[in-house]
Design an enzyme around this catalytic site. Structure first.
Site, PDB file in Angstrom:
ATOM      1  N   LYS A  65      50.115 -52.606 120.596  1.00 54.27           N
ATOM      2  CA  LYS A  65      50.331 -52.689 118.923  1.00 54.27           C
ATOM      3  C   LYS A  65      51.439 -53.593 118.792  1.00 54.27           C
ATOM      4  O   LYS A  65      51.345 -54.415 117.652  1.00 54.27           O
ATOM      5  CB  LYS A  65      50.547 -51.509 118.428  1.00 54.27           C
ATOM      6  CG  LYS A  65      49.455 -50.375 118.239  1.00 54.27           C
ATOM      7  CD  LYS A  65      49.688 -49.264 117.604  1.00 54.27           C
ATOM      8  CE  LYS A  65      48.644 -48.111 117.560  1.00 54.27           C
ATOM      9  NZ  LYS A  65      48.948 -47.125 116.716  1.00 54.27           N
ATOM     10  N   ASN A  86      47.874 -52.309 114.066  1.00 56.23           N
ATOM     11  CA  ASN A  86      46.796 -51.627 114.638  1.00 56.23           C
ATOM     12  C   ASN A  86      45.572 -52.092 114.151  1.00 56.23           C
ATOM     13  O   ASN A  86      44.568 -51.725 114.375  1.00 56.23           O
ATOM     14  CB  ASN A  86      46.830 -50.069 114.355  1.00 56.23           C
ATOM     15  CG  ASN A  86      46.549 -49.895 113.004  1.00 56.23           C
ATOM     16  OD1 ASN A  86      46.630 -50.639 111.952  1.00 56.23           O
ATOM     17  ND2 ASN A  86      46.158 -48.654 112.573  1.00 56.23           N
ATOM     18  N   ALA A 127      61.455 -41.262 117.280  1.00 60.87           N
ATOM     19  CA  ALA A 127      62.181 -42.452 116.829  1.00 60.87           C
ATOM     20  C   ALA A 127      61.304 -43.778 117.475  1.00 60.87           C
ATOM     21  O   ALA A 127      61.930 -44.873 117.790  1.00 60.87           O
ATOM     22  CB  ALA A 127      63.395 -42.665 116.946  1.00 60.87           C
ATOM     23  N   GLY A 128      60.097 -43.538 118.282  1.00 61.81           N
ATOM     24  CA  GLY A 128      59.339 -44.712 118.588  1.00 61.81           C
ATOM     25  C   GLY A 128      58.470 -45.457 117.842  1.00 61.81           C
ATOM     26  O   GLY A 128      58.506 -45.318 116.539  1.00 61.81           O
ATOM     27  N   GLY A 237      46.763 -34.592 114.400  1.00 58.69           N
ATOM     28  CA  GLY A 237      46.618 -35.972 113.904  1.00 58.69           C
ATOM     29  C   GLY A 237      45.021 -36.329 113.827  1.00 58.69           C
ATOM     30  O   GLY A 237      44.836 -37.490 113.486  1.00 58.69           O
TER      31      GLY A 237
HETATM   32  P1  ATR Z   1      54.954 -44.015 120.374  1.00 62.16           P
HETATM   33  O1  ATR Z   1      54.489 -45.428 120.073  1.00 62.16           O
HETATM   34  O2  ATR Z   1      53.905 -42.949 120.420  1.00 62.16           O
HETATM   35  O3  ATR Z   1      55.976 -43.508 119.274  1.00 62.16           O
HETATM   36  P2  ATR Z   1      57.080 -44.540 122.000  1.00 62.16           P
HETATM   37  O4  ATR Z   1      57.448 -45.385 121.495  1.00 62.16           O
HETATM   38  O5  ATR Z   1      57.058 -44.399 123.509  1.00 62.16           O
HETATM   39  O6  ATR Z   1      55.470 -43.908 121.741  1.00 62.16           O
HETATM   40  O7  ATR Z   1      58.046 -43.336 121.602  1.00 62.16           O
HETATM   41  C1  ATR Z   1      57.865 -41.876 122.207  1.00 62.16           C
HETATM   42  C2  ATR Z   1      58.624 -40.859 121.275  1.00 62.16           C
HETATM   43  O8  ATR Z   1      58.574 -39.674 121.781  1.00 62.16           O
HETATM   44  C3  ATR Z   1      60.312 -41.367 121.374  1.00 62.16           C
HETATM   45  O9  ATR Z   1      60.989 -41.105 120.429  1.00 62.16           O
HETATM   46  C4  ATR Z   1      60.845 -40.356 122.370  1.00 62.16           C
HETATM   47  O10 ATR Z   1      62.054 -40.097 122.583  1.00 62.16           O
HETATM   48  P3  ATR Z   1      63.151 -40.847 123.657  1.00 62.16           P
HETATM   49  O11 ATR Z   1      63.237 -42.093 122.369  1.00 62.16           O
HETATM   50  O12 ATR Z   1      64.242 -40.097 123.556  1.00 62.16           O
HETATM   51  O13 ATR Z   1      62.609 -41.550 124.659  1.00 62.16           O
HETATM   52  C5  ATR Z   1      59.791 -39.245 122.248  1.00 62.16           C
HETATM   53  N1  ATR Z   1      59.749 -38.315 123.259  1.00 62.16           N
HETATM   54  C6  ATR Z   1      59.055 -38.300 124.494  1.00 62.16           C
HETATM   55  N2  ATR Z   1      59.014 -37.517 125.318  1.00 62.16           N
HETATM   56  C7  ATR Z   1      59.855 -36.256 124.530  1.00 62.16           C
HETATM   57  C8  ATR Z   1      60.309 -34.807 125.085  1.00 62.16           C
HETATM   58  N3  ATR Z   1      59.836 -34.418 126.139  1.00 62.16           N
HETATM   59  N4  ATR Z   1      61.132 -34.688 124.128  1.00 62.16           N
HETATM   60  C9  ATR Z   1      61.664 -34.971 122.893  1.00 62.16           C
HETATM   61  N5  ATR Z   1      61.070 -36.378 122.746  1.00 62.16           N
HETATM   62  C10 ATR Z   1      60.418 -36.991 123.511  1.00 62.16           C
END
Ligand code: ATR
Length: 273
Positions: A65, A86, A127-128, A237
């Site tokens: 994306k 997307n 925040a991803g 979702g």
């Molecule tokens: P996406 O595009 O699906 O949002 P991403 O950009 O990789 O994927 O973001 C994943 C998000 O899930 C992030 O906010 C991540 O937190 P970090 O920024 O600290 O990495 C969060 N995340 C992933 N695993 C997690 C966990 N076990 N507990 C809490 N947050 C998690």
């Protein structure tokens, strides 16, 4: 016949062909919709080839994306805000237009479940990319407060600063969170590793609405956890998947398909009902 497809890696289990085929049947549009799984460093080439060979439009999913965002000729305002694309449409002028329908899909699904967004206190976990795509459409619904919380706090702070001009969005650490919230949206990928975001159970109450952007044949780990702590309204979702697809279909074909029946068929296909 007009050709569409979804690019992703892996994409074999994508439900998009199923959904768009049903939309096309329902709206009597002649089109075919397939799958493409280029190697991660071959997406740009595969995208160009698809449109050179007459493709009309495509969806783009993980992990392409952000790359798609840089490859299109122009961007819709919502794609620009989301920082990701997307949905791509080849316009009549031969321009590749990049759009992002994920956030609109989330809001449409929340509304279809009767969740009130105006004047509500919303908590967004993560925040991803998924959180980024959701922020502008959520703020457009005029919540009284939108709190972003993330394991890596600086990323939540960055997002809140970036979207501050659109509404009352703030960043808090998981430890700082103070309820009551009306709606919690889980945009983290935690459940992919079978984990839970570190949310205090005290934040869950009977009148809260819980939304997990993930879905599966059974409850996600986050939804199970929220139910255990008393949440009565939980949503996964799957509806967002169908709604973002309906929005993409509308961008391509100029006709909006109905989603209720398609969601029901998708659930049946997944063995959920
Ligand atoms: P996406 O595009 O699906 O949002 P991403 O950009 O990789 O994927 O973001 C994943 C998000 O899930 C992030 O906010 C991540 O937190 P970090 O920024 O600290 O990495 C969060 N995340 C992933 N695993 C997690 C966990 N076990 N507990 C809490 N947050 C998690």
């Amino acid at each position: 016949m007009d050709r569409y497809l979804v690019f992703g890696h892996p994409v074999r289990h994508s439900k998009s062909p199923f959904i768009h085929t049903l939309f096309a049947r329902q709206t009597q549009q002649e089109l075919e919709y397939g799958l493409a799984e280029p190697a991660v460093d071959e997406f740009a080439h595969a995208l160009r080839t698809f449109f050179d060979q007459g493709g009309k439009g495509c969806n783009v999913t993980v992990p392409f994306k952000e790359q798609a965002f840089t490859l299109v000729d122009c961007l819709s305002p919502r794609a620009k805000r989301a920082g990701a694309v997307n949905t791509i449409k080849l316009t009549d002028d031969g321009v590749l237009l990049g759009d992002n329908t994920d956030g609109a899909g989330l809001v449409a699904d929340l509304k279809s479940h009767g969740v009130m967004l105006a004047d509500s206190r919303i908590l967004l976990l993560g925040a991803g990319g998924a959180a980024r795509g959701a922020l502008a459409p959520l703020l457009a619904e005029l919540p009284s407060e939108l709190v972003v919380t993330n394991r890596t706090h600086t990323k939540a702070q960055q997002l809140a600063a970036e979207f501050h001009d659109l509404g009352p969005v703030t960043a808090q650490t998981y430890e700082q969170l103070a309820g009551p919230f009306d709606l919690v949206i889980n945009s983290t990928s935690a459940s992919l590793q079978g984990e839970l975001p570190p949310l205090a159970p005290v934040l869950i109450h009977t009148d809260i609405a819980i939304y997990d952007m993930m879905y599966g044949a059974s409850d996600t780990a986050f939804i199970s956890w929220a139910k255990q702590h008393g949440a009565r309204q939980t949503m996964d979702g799957l509806g967002m998947l169908v709604e973002q697809a309906a929005e993409a279909f509308t961008v391509w074909r100029g006709i909006r398909p109905g989603t209720k029946q398609v969601l029901r068929e998708l659930k049946r296909n997944l063995g959920v009902i």
